[in-house]
Structures are given as C-alpha cells and as structure tokens.
Motif scaffolding. Structure first.
Motif, mmCIF file in Angstrom:
data_model
loop_
_atom_site.group_PDB
_atom_site.id
_atom_site.type_symbol
_atom_site.label_atom_id
_atom_site.label_comp_id
_atom_site.label_asym_id
_atom_site.label_seq_id
_atom_site.Cartn_x
_atom_site.Cartn_y
_atom_site.Cartn_z
ATOM 1 N N LEU A 43 3.836 -28.084 -64.568
ATOM 2 C CA LEU A 43 4.187 -28.797 -63.345
ATOM 3 C C LEU A 43 3.064 -28.549 -62.339
ATOM 4 O O LEU A 43 3.060 -27.545 -61.631
ATOM 5 C CB LEU A 43 5.536 -28.301 -62.822
ATOM 6 C CG LEU A 43 6.262 -29.226 -61.866
ATOM 7 C CD1 LEU A 43 7.769 -29.061 -62.002
ATOM 8 C CD2 LEU A 43 5.848 -28.979 -60.440
ATOM 9 N N LEU A 44 2.091 -29.457 -62.331
ATOM 10 C CA LEU A 44 0.907 -29.279 -61.490
ATOM 11 C C LEU A 44 1.079 -29.856 -60.094
ATOM 12 O O LEU A 44 0.506 -29.350 -59.130
ATOM 13 C CB LEU A 44 -0.313 -29.941 -62.152
ATOM 14 C CG LEU A 44 -0.707 -29.449 -63.543
ATOM 15 C CD1 LEU A 44 -1.859 -30.279 -64.085
ATOM 16 C CD2 LEU A 44 -1.102 -27.979 -63.502
ATOM 17 N N HIS A 45 1.857 -30.928 -59.968
ATOM 18 C CA HIS A 45 1.899 -31.684 -58.713
ATOM 19 C C HIS A 45 3.302 -31.692 -58.128
ATOM 20 O O HIS A 45 4.273 -32.006 -58.824
ATOM 21 C CB HIS A 45 1.429 -33.124 -58.953
ATOM 22 C CG HIS A 45 0.162 -33.203 -59.740
ATOM 23 N ND1 HIS A 45 -1.072 -32.910 -59.206
ATOM 24 C CD2 HIS A 45 -0.059 -33.524 -61.048
ATOM 25 C CE1 HIS A 45 -2.006 -33.052 -60.124
ATOM 26 N NE2 HIS A 45 -1.418 -33.420 -61.256
ATOM 27 N N LEU A 46 3.404 -31.370 -56.841
ATOM 28 C CA LEU A 46 4.677 -31.409 -56.154
ATOM 29 C C LEU A 46 4.439 -31.590 -54.661
ATOM 30 O O LEU A 46 3.340 -31.321 -54.155
ATOM 31 C CB LEU A 46 5.520 -30.158 -56.418
ATOM 32 C CG LEU A 46 5.152 -28.834 -55.765
ATOM 33 C CD1 LEU A 46 6.250 -27.805 -56.039
ATOM 34 C CD2 LEU A 46 3.834 -28.259 -56.262
ATOM 35 N N ALA A 47 5.469 -32.076 -53.953
ATOM 36 C CA ALA A 47 5.353 -32.317 -52.517
ATOM 37 C C ALA A 47 6.689 -32.023 -51.867
ATOM 38 O O ALA A 47 7.749 -32.299 -52.441
ATOM 39 C CB ALA A 47 4.932 -33.761 -52.248
ATOM 40 N N TRP A 48 6.632 -31.462 -50.653
ATOM 41 C CA TRP A 48 7.836 -31.128 -49.892
ATOM 42 C C TRP A 48 8.035 -32.177 -48.811
ATOM 43 O O TRP A 48 7.089 -32.547 -48.113
ATOM 44 C CB TRP A 48 7.679 -29.747 -49.258
ATOM 45 C CG TRP A 48 8.977 -29.083 -48.901
ATOM 46 C CD1 TRP A 48 9.950 -29.563 -48.079
ATOM 47 C CD2 TRP A 48 9.453 -27.807 -49.361
ATOM 48 N NE1 TRP A 48 11.004 -28.674 -47.997
ATOM 49 C CE2 TRP A 48 10.719 -27.584 -48.771
ATOM 50 C CE3 TRP A 48 8.915 -26.827 -50.203
ATOM 51 C CZ2 TRP A 48 11.464 -26.422 -48.987
ATOM 52 C CZ3 TRP A 48 9.670 -25.674 -50.429
ATOM 53 C CH2 TRP A 48 10.928 -25.466 -49.825
ATOM 54 N N HIS A 49 9.267 -32.664 -48.679
ATOM 55 C CA HIS A 49 9.600 -33.633 -47.632
ATOM 56 C C HIS A 49 9.242 -33.041 -46.271
ATOM 57 O O HIS A 49 9.491 -31.858 -46.017
ATOM 58 C CB HIS A 49 11.093 -33.964 -47.698
ATOM 59 C CG HIS A 49 11.512 -35.120 -46.863
ATOM 60 N ND1 HIS A 49 11.651 -35.034 -45.490
ATOM 61 C CD2 HIS A 49 11.811 -36.412 -47.182
ATOM 62 C CE1 HIS A 49 12.032 -36.207 -45.014
ATOM 63 N NE2 HIS A 49 12.130 -37.063 -46.024
ATOM 64 N N PRO A 50 8.635 -33.814 -45.357
ATOM 65 C CA PRO A 50 8.143 -33.244 -44.097
ATOM 66 C C PRO A 50 9.213 -32.730 -43.148
ATOM 67 O O PRO A 50 8.928 -31.872 -42.297
ATOM 68 C CB PRO A 50 7.368 -34.407 -43.456
ATOM 69 C CG PRO A 50 7.908 -35.632 -44.112
ATOM 70 C CD PRO A 50 8.286 -35.228 -45.500
ATOM 71 N N THR A 51 10.456 -33.209 -43.257
ATOM 72 C CA THR A 51 11.484 -32.795 -42.301
ATOM 73 C C THR A 51 12.742 -32.224 -42.948
ATOM 74 O O THR A 51 13.601 -31.701 -42.232
ATOM 75 C CB THR A 51 11.895 -33.988 -41.414
ATOM 76 O OG1 THR A 51 12.381 -35.051 -42.247
ATOM 77 C CG2 THR A 51 10.708 -34.490 -40.598
#
Length: 511
Positions: free
Chosen positions: A486-494
């Motif tokens: 699992l190389l790529h992930l993103a956290w919701h900004p709010t």
C-alpha cells in the motif's frame, strides 16, 4: 466512538482516544483470482482542499475523478446538514469522470521510453464551477480543466414541409430552434435576414437539421497547458504554491518554479547537480511548498535530510535556511543505512508548523522551529530489520511509501506490505498505533500497540535488539506479502476519512 464523528480535541482535554476505523467504499474491487493489469494499478491519490473531490492516477496515464455525494442529497453545505441534524452515516463518493492524461512517448535523442504512469496529481483553485488540476509523469506536466458543458442535439429540420417554398436556409440555434419561424427567400419571421441563405430560388429538396442546446450536461476534460522539456531526470514531485499562481516540479537533481499561465519557461531554483557526476552523493526525493507562506518550500534527500528554503534569499537557492536531519548513532552504520534512510515522501501539516517524513523504516515528525531532530519517531517496519538482505535482493527495500496527516494534525498515516496501513496519534500523551488492512473488513488485522513514540535513539536500538517478532511478519505475527504493498494514501482535509490504493482498487475508510 460513533461512525462519522470527528475526534475533536480541545486544548487541555488530554490526548484523543484511538479511532475505530470502518470500511466505507471500494472502487475497482478485484474478484477472487482476477489478474490485475499493470496499467490499472493506481499510482497517485489526492483530495482537493474542500475534500469534496478525489483524484486518482494510474500507470496507464489515466486520471479518474470522484465527487462526494452525501452532502448533496439534501442540498446545502456540509455544515448546514450537520446543523439540520441529518443522519450522515459516512462520507460517500461516486465516480465522476475520467480522462487520458498522458500517453507513452519515446525520446529519440536519448533512446529512452517515457512511461505514461501518473507520478503525482495536485488540485488547483476551482473557478466558475470548473475543476482544475495538474498531473505529471516522468517528464511532462499537464494542466487540466474539467467542466460541465451542455449537450447540443440535432432535432428538427430547418424547413416546415407544409411550407416548403425551398431555399434550404441553415438554422442557427442562436436565432431560433423552431422550424415554423423560417420562411422563404432567406428571411426569418421577424424580417431579419439569414446570413447563411442560398441564392434566390434555393433548392427545394434541401433540408438541413437544427442543432439546439439541451439541458443535459456532460463533463469535459480539456488540457489547458503542457509544461515540458524542463527536466533531464524523472519528475518525482509537483506542489502548488499558496498564491494560487505558481507551482514547483522536482526531479532527482533540480527543482523548477513555474507560473500556471506560462508553459514555455520555468525558473530553476534548486540545483544539486555537481560539476562532476562522480561526486554526486545524494538526490532530491520529494518537494513541497509551505501551505501558507508562498516563499517557503521544503525538499528531502536520499540521505535522510530535509532542507527548508526561502525564495526571498536568492534566485538560486543553493543554501538552505534550515536543515533537518537525525544524527547517526555511532557504531550503527551498515550496508543498508543509507538506503533505508532515504526519505520517500514529505508532507506539511495544514498549519505549516510540522513536516512529516517517511523513510523505509519509520515516520518522523519535525517541528520547523527545531532542527536538532524529529519531535517524534514512529516505527513502521522495525520488524523487517532482520530481513533487509532479502528485501534488498527482491528490490522491495527501494519501495517508496507515501505518508499523510489528518486535517487537525492529531494523527499521521502511512502504508506497508500485505496491503496494510498504520495510523498513529501524535498528540502529547497519545499511545494510538493502529494497523489496518485494505479490505472490506479493515479491523481484521487491527492491532493496538500502546507504545509512546520516542525521539530517543537508544530506545529505537532496544526495539531492534529485542527480536520478539519473526522475520517477514508484522507486529501481529502475520506473515507479510511483499508483492502487495500500500504505497499511496490520502487523508481527507477536514474529516477522519482515508483513501488508499491497493493495486487497482481504491478503498475508503472513516472513523
């Protein structure tokens, strides 16, 4: 904690409790035994600033956009919905559109194939209901505009058969879409001349269709600009400035500054290329603009250091304003020391106070006001230390894992093998350290590790020597699969919501 609740923590209220993560959605889920095509593997993920749109890029050069739907079902903004006490179970996204961003190319001068794989995606400021983003492969950056356009349809003919005097005048949807308003001799019913009429007499048998604009819309992606021929090496990062007008692109040895409106020139602001390439000791691995101050940016190196530079100091930023690196423990050096120290990703916190960095073994949190060392170190792959030789042989040791921070800065996350990802609490006194699996049941492999992250290098050494975990297993004694990562992930900004990529599948979770 109930699903969908944010872990809001006020000052002085103590460390937040550990979040309970739940599966939300999956896009592109594989069936059992299905073989994943190389071009379908996701290579980039990015939320926009509002969190209402999500973009993914893949190795086939495509960009896929998703939009949030649970805030639109009842109309109004998300805050309006919360005030109205609507029961939103969890964030929901839907497929919006996709487009081919990059195609495979061949550099004939260097006899070099250029992959279409999307390395990074960054959202730009939306304008007039249109979405803007930049995407890059190894060599070329493109600026895209995605907007809704009304569909034009062919409907009636331009001549009413019952009144066919015959001149074959061509109707324009800007004039009228009603065929009864056209009469002979190139005149409209209101007496205005038709500029497109045939000579007097016309052709009685010629009937032309009328094109009218319907209320239906379709999404159209259009490439506005192409920023090319500015990098000799592979582009590893792009980052927007807070001024909304400029962005940077970084390759192994240089960082260039661009203006969004100017595609034929850029300014080289960082150049670490030595006069003699044999003297090269480190390369640039990641670069990012400060989220608030458009004159500041940071870049990381393969030696495990982070440099903060100020564009006001000079046009060419040969010198840094601050250097962040951890001193090496005497006697700990080995063949793998420099390889595992290489930083694969850096991210600023939303307020710009902290920088999160990911190297092969750890996550480190740095305070930009304190360059003596990281304020916290989080062990991600410490259990793999006995297996470094095997990881070197199969090239896994060169895998580049990304990292991300929550919007309020209370938690950090990064990926691992066997499609696992880890979430750590960073608030003072927090012991949160959760391991989840990218599947519909993320808690299946969850393990809480109540260990306070420490800056002490001696404590890290003690963990290494403890040897309580079997080689090639995670902290829950499960064997790891190094082919799934699992190389790529993103956290919701709010909100506490994470999107992560497992091969060609996009998994979304909330807490």
């Amino acid at each position: 904690m109930n699903g969908g609740d944010d872990a809001a923590v006020t000052a002085g209220s103590g460390p937040p409790t550990s979040l309970e993560w739940r599966f939300s959605q999956v896009f592109g889920e594989r069936t059992a035994g299905e073989e994943v095509q190389e071009v379908d593997i996701i290579s980039a993920i990015e939320f926009d600033k509002s969190g209402d749109h999500l973009a993914t890029g893949d190795r086939g050069g495509r960009v896929v956009l998703f939009e949030r739907t649970d805030t639109k079902d009842h109309g109004g903004t998300r805050r309006d919905l919360e005030r109205a006490d609507y029961a939103i179970r969890h964030p929901e996204f839907r497929y919006k559109t996709e487009f081919q961003s990059h195609e495979p190319e061949f550099d004939y001068l260097k006899s070099l194939e250029i992959e279409e794989k999307i390395n990074k995606i960054r959202w730009c400021q939306p304008t007039n209901g249109s979405l803007f983003l930049i995407s890059t492969n190894d060599k070329t950056i493109k600026f895209w505009k995605v907007q809704e356009k009304k569909i034009k349809k062919v409907c009636d003919m331009n001549v009413d058969p019952s009144k066919a005097v015959g001149n074959g005048s061509l109707a324009s949807s800007s004039k009228s879409s009603s065929p009864s308003q056209f009469v002979a001799n190139g005149l409209y019913a209101d007496g205005a001349h038709n500029d497109f009429s045939f000579p007097p007499g016309g052709i009685p048998s010629l009937r032309l269709p009328v094109v009218v604009t319907s209320q239906e819309t379709s999404l159209v992606a259009r490439c506005r600009r192409v920023y090319a021929h500015a990098h000799d090496y592979h582009i590893n990062s792009i980052s927007n400035s807070s001024d909304g007008e400029t962005f940077i692109s970084a390759d192994d040895l240089r960082i260039n500054l661009w203006h969004l409106e100017i595609s034929n020139q850029s300014f080289n602001i960082v150049d670490v290329k030595p006069a003699n390439m044999e003297d090269l000791t480190e390369v640039i691995t990641s670069a990012e603009f400060h989220p608030i101050h458009c004159n500041m940016l940071a870049y990381s190196s393969s030696k495990g250091s982070i440099r903060l530079i100020d564009l006001r100091q000079s046009a060419l930023c040969d010198t840094h304003s601050k250097l962040f690196e951890e001193p090496e423990v005497p006697g700990s050096r080995s063949f793998f020391t420099e390889i595992i120290a290489s930083i694969s990703d850096i991210k600023f916190s939303r307020d710009g106070r902290y920088i999160l960095s990911r190297d092969y073994m750890t996550l480190k949190l740095w305070d930009i006001n304190m360059d003596s060392g990281p304020v916290a170190t989080y062990q991600v792959h410490e259990h793999l230390r006995p297996k470094l030789c095997d990881l070197y042989e199969n090239d896994s040791i060169f895998d580049k894992f990304e990292c991300c921070l929550s919007g309020e800065g209370l938690r950090v996350a990064t990926g691992s093998y066997s499609n696992l990802f880890r979430v750590f609490g960073v608030a003072p006194g927090s012991t949160e350290a959760t391991t989840l699996e990218a599947s519909k049941n993320p808690m299946r492999r969850q393990v809480q590790t109540p260990s306070r992250p420490s800056r002490s290098l001696s404590s890290i050494t003690r963990v290494v020597r403890r040897g309580s975990e079997s080689p090639g297993s995670d902290s829950n004694s499960n064997s790891l699969d190094f082919t799934t990562k699992l190389l790529h992930l993103a956290w919701h900004p709010t909100e506490n919501s994470i999107a992560c990529a497992a091969a060609n599948s996009l998994y979304m979770y909330y807490a």
